[in-house]
Design a protein around this motif. Structure first.
Motif, PDB file in Angstrom:
ATOM      1  N   LYS A  25       0.813  -1.217   0.000  1.00  0.00           N
ATOM      2  CA  LYS A  25       0.000   0.000   0.000  1.00  0.00           C
ATOM      3  C   LYS A  25       0.850   1.272   0.000  1.00  0.00           C
ATOM      4  O   LYS A  25       0.329   2.370   0.106  1.00  0.00           O
ATOM      5  CB  LYS A  25      -0.955   0.008   1.202  1.00  0.00           C
ATOM      6  CG  LYS A  25      -2.013  -1.061   1.119  1.00  0.00           C
ATOM      7  CD  LYS A  25      -2.896  -0.817  -0.092  1.00  0.00           C
ATOM      8  CE  LYS A  25      -3.921  -1.889  -0.297  1.00  0.00           C
ATOM      9  NZ  LYS A  25      -4.633  -1.751  -1.555  1.00  0.00           N
ATOM     10  N   PHE A  27       3.536   2.069   2.151  1.00  0.00           N
ATOM     11  CA  PHE A  27       4.201   2.474   3.387  1.00  0.00           C
ATOM     12  C   PHE A  27       5.630   1.934   3.419  1.00  0.00           C
ATOM     13  O   PHE A  27       5.920   0.887   2.848  1.00  0.00           O
ATOM     14  CB  PHE A  27       3.454   1.921   4.613  1.00  0.00           C
ATOM     15  CG  PHE A  27       2.119   2.559   4.863  1.00  0.00           C
ATOM     16  CD1 PHE A  27       2.022   3.759   5.550  1.00  0.00           C
ATOM     17  CD2 PHE A  27       0.954   1.949   4.421  1.00  0.00           C
ATOM     18  CE1 PHE A  27       0.788   4.339   5.794  1.00  0.00           C
ATOM     19  CE2 PHE A  27      -0.290   2.515   4.665  1.00  0.00           C
ATOM     20  CZ  PHE A  27      -0.367   3.720   5.342  1.00  0.00           C
ATOM     21  N   ALA A 110      -4.843  -0.399   7.094  1.00  0.00           N
ATOM     22  CA  ALA A 110      -4.227   0.562   6.167  1.00  0.00           C
ATOM     23  C   ALA A 110      -5.083   1.817   6.029  1.00  0.00           C
ATOM     24  O   ALA A 110      -4.561   2.939   6.038  1.00  0.00           O
ATOM     25  CB  ALA A 110      -3.999  -0.088   4.800  1.00  0.00           C
ATOM     26  N   ARG A 111      -6.390   1.644   5.923  1.00  0.00           N
ATOM     27  CA  ARG A 111      -7.299   2.788   5.777  1.00  0.00           C
ATOM     28  C   ARG A 111      -7.248   3.668   7.038  1.00  0.00           C
ATOM     29  O   ARG A 111      -7.223   4.896   6.949  1.00  0.00           O
ATOM     30  CB  ARG A 111      -8.719   2.273   5.530  1.00  0.00           C
ATOM     31  CG  ARG A 111      -9.664   3.260   4.935  1.00  0.00           C
ATOM     32  CD  ARG A 111     -10.996   2.686   4.459  1.00  0.00           C
ATOM     33  NE  ARG A 111     -11.373   1.366   4.959  1.00  0.00           N
ATOM     34  CZ  ARG A 111     -11.222   0.222   4.274  1.00  0.00           C
ATOM     35  NH1 ARG A 111     -10.690   0.234   3.060  1.00  0.00           N
ATOM     36  NH2 ARG A 111     -11.603  -0.918   4.795  1.00  0.00           N
ATOM     37  N   GLN A 114      -3.979   5.610   7.046  1.00  0.00           N
ATOM     38  CA  GLN A 114      -4.037   6.730   6.100  1.00  0.00           C
ATOM     39  C   GLN A 114      -4.867   7.867   6.672  1.00  0.00           C
ATOM     40  O   GLN A 114      -4.487   9.035   6.558  1.00  0.00           O
ATOM     41  CB  GLN A 114      -4.582   6.249   4.749  1.00  0.00           C
ATOM     42  CG  GLN A 114      -3.608   5.344   4.036  1.00  0.00           C
ATOM     43  CD  GLN A 114      -4.226   4.494   2.921  1.00  0.00           C
ATOM     44  OE1 GLN A 114      -5.439   4.291   2.893  1.00  0.00           O
ATOM     45  NE2 GLN A 114      -3.390   3.990   2.034  1.00  0.00           N
ATOM     46  N   LEU A 117      -2.894   9.587   9.583  1.00  0.00           N
ATOM     47  CA  LEU A 117      -1.769  10.354   9.064  1.00  0.00           C
ATOM     48  C   LEU A 117      -2.205  11.592   8.292  1.00  0.00           C
ATOM     49  O   LEU A 117      -1.502  12.593   8.254  1.00  0.00           O
ATOM     50  CB  LEU A 117      -0.873   9.458   8.206  1.00  0.00           C
ATOM     51  CG  LEU A 117      -0.170   8.354   9.004  1.00  0.00           C
ATOM     52  CD1 LEU A 117       0.354   7.272   8.090  1.00  0.00           C
ATOM     53  CD2 LEU A 117       0.942   8.944   9.869  1.00  0.00           C
ATOM     54  N   ALA A 118      -3.406  11.535   7.713  1.00  0.00           N
ATOM     55  CA  ALA A 118      -3.937  12.677   6.978  1.00  0.00           C
ATOM     56  C   ALA A 118      -4.611  13.673   7.932  1.00  0.00           C
ATOM     57  O   ALA A 118      -4.977  14.768   7.514  1.00  0.00           O
ATOM     58  CB  ALA A 118      -4.942  12.207   5.929  1.00  0.00           C
TER      59      ALA A 118
END
Length: 122
Positions: A25, A27, A110-111, A114, A117-118
């Motif tokens: 993905k 990373f 993973a979602r 993300q 981190l966003a």
């Protein structure tokens, strides 16, 4: 530039599985088999932005104590905690952390990474 994450899991097959998925993905994945090893990696790899840790591990501390240490020493680092043996309540987790029960779906991890981190909702 890929975002660096640290996967802390003493069960090698689980660690390899999620690490491979996260690498696919996009990373940059670092791996540790214990909290002690994780702390050594965090001290040397300053680019790590998120720690994904199991609770039950051998060594001087479990994943909850590791999470508290990460929050204290590296406040900007995001934390996701997982366990197949117990459910960690919000009171046990550092502020802003997430918990996933095992078995988890790698895409959900993973979602969530993300999203954290966003700076958005997860």
């Amino acid at each position: 530039m890929p975002i660096a994450v640290l996967v802390v899991e003493d069960e090698a097959l689980l660690r390899f599985d999620i690490a491979d998925y996260l690498a696919e993905k996009g990373f940059e994945v670092h791996e540790a088999a214990s909290a002690d090893q994780a702390l050594r990696i965090l001290e040397t790899v300053r680019e790590i932005r998120l720690v994904f840790t199991d609770i039950d591990m051998p060594g001087s501390m479990d994943g909850l104590k590791l999470s508290a240490a990460v929050r204290e020493r590296w406040p900007p680092v995001h934390i996701i905690v997982t366990s197949g043996n117990r459910i960690a309540g919000k009171a046990e987790l550092p502020p802003g952390s997430l918990f996933f029960a095992k078995p988890y779906i790698p895409a959900d991890i993973a979602r969530s990474m993300q999203g954290m981190l966003a700076g958005g909702a997860v």
